[in-house]
Design an enzyme around this catalytic site. Sequence first.
Site, mmCIF file in Angstrom:
data_model
loop_
_atom_site.group_PDB
_atom_site.id
_atom_site.type_symbol
_atom_site.label_atom_id
_atom_site.label_comp_id
_atom_site.label_asym_id
_atom_site.label_seq_id
_atom_site.Cartn_x
_atom_site.Cartn_y
_atom_site.Cartn_z
ATOM 1 C CB CYS A 1 -0.922 0.012 1.220
ATOM 2 S SG CYS A 1 -0.070 -0.243 2.775
ATOM 3 N N GLY B 1 -0.968 0.403 -4.621
ATOM 4 C CA GLY B 1 -2.135 -0.354 -4.170
ATOM 5 C C GLY B 1 -3.345 -0.005 -5.001
ATOM 6 C CG ASN C 1 3.793 0.856 3.095
ATOM 7 O OD1 ASN C 1 3.590 -0.287 2.720
ATOM 8 N ND2 ASN C 1 4.767 1.600 2.612
ATOM 9 N N GLY C 2 3.056 -1.810 5.341
ATOM 10 C CA GLY C 2 3.969 -2.804 5.896
ATOM 11 C C GLY C 2 3.222 -4.040 6.333
ATOM 12 C CE1 TYR D 1 6.942 -3.514 -11.326
ATOM 13 C CE2 TYR D 1 6.176 -4.191 -9.153
ATOM 14 C CZ TYR D 1 5.930 -3.932 -10.490
ATOM 15 O OH TYR D 1 4.663 -4.076 -10.983
#
Length: 485
Positions: free
Chosen positions: A16, A42, A117-118, A257
């Site tokens: 995300c 996301g 996020n994680g 990426y």
Amino acid sequence: MLTTNPFDDDKLREECGIFGVAGAEGAAALVALGLHALQHRGQEAAGISAFDGHEFHTHRAMGHVAGNFDRDEIIRALPGEVAAGHVRYSTTGETALRNVQPLYADLASGGFAVAHNGNISNALRLKRDLVRQGSIFQSTSDTEVIIHLVATSSYRSLLDKFIDALKRVEGAYSLICMTPEGMIACRDPLGIRPLVMGKLGDAYIFASETVALDVVGADFVRAVDPGELVIVQNGELRSIQPFKRVGPRPCIFEYVYFSRPDSISEDRSIYSVRKAIGAQLAVEDPVEADLVIPVPDSGTPAAIGYAQQSGIPFELGIIRSHYVGRTFIQPGDKVRHLGVKLKHNANRALIQGKRVVLIDDSIVRGTTSLKIVQMMREAGAAEVHMRIASPPTRHSCFYGVDTPERAKLLAAKLDLGEMTEFIHADSLGFVSIEGLYKALGEASRFDGNPQYCDACFTGDYPTTLTDQDELAPVEQFSMLEERVG
């Protein structure tokens, strides 16, 4: 409507992106713009919470930011000068509205909203303990564990409760939290997941990537340090470091990426790093060929670097349609194969009779590489060589990246020769782990204490994996079953 394209299922996905604004009129509108810039992180769902000084307001929806937060009535329903938002691709928890963030709860100290996020790698064990103590969970997201730890902490102040909660979790997190007192932004002590801070007038902005600051016109200030809590209250900013300092281990795949190429990370241009990886790949794995062709769009910067280093011309041998969302229903193998060509098509007039080098960022399951190589063959390529701008992905990520179980990772099952045969290429090469570090400007990788989290390549996980360790026998059986099959 979900918008993830099946053609891209052979990619690692970030879980995300998060974006927060503290101290700007119409904060929710800025958050919506910031989330647009983070949409690549996301694509399953998006949400925004705002605080108007008295109440919290939240809107969450499945699908993209566009279509959900581009209407005036939605933004007007999110008033206030403080707001935070989230775009999601699930790695833990089902794809359902109840898991869409920011998550919100009414605590004894007031409202509490969090965007994460994680991934919390001991969330299952913590959740079992909390449920035994009487906690009632409303989602299947690991993020909700943080809320319950805050709610049940014995400390008095909300900040102390929050720090106490963070000291009990393992894994990776960048968090933006909203309370009636202000906003808190923080990263885990290893800084595995990214978070940056900017300024827009008198307002403070927090985002997963610098590109989101650019989109709203904010000035980049600095990255939030690993283990740092940044608190914005009544227009004032203060910082604390409640954790013991350790060597940071930011995710190396952000450079390969995840991040947009126009972002900056740790004072490095993502685009420039990807070109450097491609150049290093050309040094390590040269091949005689006529054309260097990127697999769009993620392979393009590395392909430019490979072409410049090797002297082989760079050409767009695969043309991507930018107007294809989710591939429609595909009843049967023949139509399914045509669905791939709907998204990417070979530039036949360029490729026919040529020896081509395909450049991509990674190989996960290998299914996309197989399809792309086949596409080149059908377009008349004389030879098809594949070069990958990362080391082989042999291990799953447990820090907020959606990776298949290890049994489904091609490089975990096959050696280089077997992988080459699997994708039907004339040759296959990966940049080495040392080469990847060299492209990042490092003299070498410190084996005892590496500078980045590179566990997906090396299996060197920087934290304890409590939940995974308990499930390890199941995964080992799965790999054995896959090999036997």
